[in-house]
Design an enzyme around this catalytic site. Structure first.
Site, PDB file in Angstrom:
ATOM      1  N   GLY A  53       0.858  -1.178   0.000  1.00  0.00           N
ATOM      2  CA  GLY A  53       0.000   0.000   0.000  1.00  0.00           C
ATOM      3  C   GLY A  53       0.888   1.219   0.000  1.00  0.00           C
ATOM      4  N   GLU A  54       0.456   2.276   0.626  1.00  0.00           N
ATOM      5  CA  GLU A  54       1.234   3.512   0.696  1.00  0.00           C
ATOM      6  C   GLU A  54       1.805   3.626   2.102  1.00  0.00           C
ATOM      7  OE1 GLU A  54       2.104   6.821   1.550  1.00  0.00           O
ATOM      8  OE2 GLU A  54       3.378   6.375  -0.166  1.00  0.00           O
ATOM      9  N   SER A  55       3.107   3.419   2.236  1.00  0.00           N
ATOM     10  CA  SER A  55       3.720   3.303   3.555  1.00  0.00           C
ATOM     11  C   SER A  55       3.584   4.568   4.402  1.00  0.00           C
ATOM     12  CB  SER A  55       5.196   2.913   3.428  1.00  0.00           C
ATOM     13  OG  SER A  55       5.934   3.909   2.744  1.00  0.00           O
ATOM     14  N   CYS A  82       6.201  -5.326   1.032  1.00  0.00           N
ATOM     15  CA  CYS A  82       6.251  -4.084   0.261  1.00  0.00           C
ATOM     16  C   CYS A  82       6.221  -2.874   1.208  1.00  0.00           C
ATOM     17  CB  CYS A  82       5.153  -4.052  -0.797  1.00  0.00           C
ATOM     18  SG  CYS A  82       5.465  -2.845  -2.106  1.00  0.00           S
ATOM     19  N   ARG A 108      12.423   3.247  -0.826  1.00  0.00           N
ATOM     20  CA  ARG A 108      11.083   3.089  -1.395  1.00  0.00           C
ATOM     21  C   ARG A 108      11.165   3.089  -2.931  1.00  0.00           C
ATOM     22  NH1 ARG A 108       6.783   6.658   1.421  1.00  0.00           N
ATOM     23  NH2 ARG A 108       6.913   7.667  -0.589  1.00  0.00           N
ATOM     24  N   ILE A 134       5.646  -4.824  -7.162  1.00  0.00           N
ATOM     25  CA  ILE A 134       4.822  -3.693  -7.597  1.00  0.00           C
ATOM     26  C   ILE A 134       5.314  -2.450  -6.848  1.00  0.00           C
ATOM     27  CG2 ILE A 134       2.497  -2.726  -7.760  1.00  0.00           C
ATOM     28  CD1 ILE A 134       1.474  -5.679  -7.531  1.00  0.00           C
ATOM     29  N   ARG A 135       5.937  -1.512  -7.569  1.00  0.00           N
ATOM     30  CA  ARG A 135       6.526  -0.321  -6.920  1.00  0.00           C
ATOM     31  C   ARG A 135       7.310  -0.741  -5.676  1.00  0.00           C
ATOM     32  NH1 ARG A 135       2.228   3.352  -5.199  1.00  0.00           N
ATOM     33  NH2 ARG A 135       3.955   4.589  -4.426  1.00  0.00           N
ATOM     34  N   HIS A 170       5.147  -9.217  -3.039  1.00  0.00           N
ATOM     35  CA  HIS A 170       3.775  -9.482  -2.585  1.00  0.00           C
ATOM     36  C   HIS A 170       3.448 -10.980  -2.621  1.00  0.00           C
ATOM     37  CE1 HIS A 170       2.270  -5.301  -2.580  1.00  0.00           C
ATOM     38  NE2 HIS A 170       3.213  -5.127  -3.491  1.00  0.00           N
ATOM     39  N   GLU A 172       1.151 -12.434  -1.070  1.00  0.00           N
ATOM     40  CA  GLU A 172      -0.306 -12.577  -1.002  1.00  0.00           C
ATOM     41  C   GLU A 172      -0.964 -12.586  -2.372  1.00  0.00           C
ATOM     42  OE1 GLU A 172       0.226  -8.110  -1.159  1.00  0.00           O
ATOM     43  OE2 GLU A 172       1.369  -9.828  -0.414  1.00  0.00           O
TER      44      GLU A 172
END
Length: 188
Positions: A53-55, A82, A108, A134-135, A170, A172
């Protein structure tokens, strides 16, 4: 009974919830998987998973809800993927709230932007695994207390310290439960 919490503030929550349930069923233990939205939820957990997500957002919400203090004060083991990897670090390349549970510095978006996402077979903990990036972040440095468990070439993508584990990718987003099972066994 073991209680595994999935931090439910932002990110890949449902995917981690489902794969954690499968991992616990595979391990044949009595369990409960909980969505963690506040400090009271966190206090019930034997281990917590922090998803991608967005840390920065996740970190700020962990502070606001009191979850950060509960994790640290109760020494709850954390499995971070992530954004979760970023949050576990002692340092990062951006000013943001961190748990500082693992002796590492994380960069990041080390592999680029969303369009640069990829899947690659990796080796982690001595086994082959499909990594979904992913990113994704990467680890720039590890201290004496942290153990590198996976790399792509010379880039560190997996670290373990005590019962805490951080991955740049990821797990998951695959059907493979092995890494979740590994974390749960550490918590047991």
């Amino acid at each position: 009974m073991i209680r595994i919490g999935i931090l439910d503030l932002q990110g890949d929550v449902s995917e981690h919830f489902q794969i954690a349930q499968k991992a616990l069923e595979n391990l044949k233990v009595e369990y409960q998987v909980l969505n963690v939205r506040n400090a009271e939820d966190a206090a019930l957990c034997d281990g917590i998973i922090i998803s991608g997500g967005e840390s920065t957002v996740i970190g700020k919400l962990m502070v606001e809800t009191g979850i950060k203090d509960i994790i640290i004060n109760n020494e709850i083991p954390v499995f971070g993927t992530c954004a979760g990897m970023v949050l576990l670090a002692t340092k990062t390349d951006y000013q943001q709230p961190l748990l500082r549970l693992m002796d590492m510095k994380v960069k990041r978006n080390a592999f680029g932007r969303q369009k640069d996402s990829f899947e690659q077979e990796i080796e982690i903990l001595g086994e082959k695994y499909t990594g979904v990036f992913i990113r994704a972040p990467a680890v720039d440095e590890v201290g004496d207390k942290a153990q590198i468990i996976s790399k792509i070439d010379d880039i560190i993508i997996g670290v373990k310290q005590g019962k805490n584990m951080a991955l740049a990718f990821h797990p998951e987003l695959t059907e493979d439960t092995r890494l979740h099972e590994y974390f749960i066994k550490e918590v047991l």
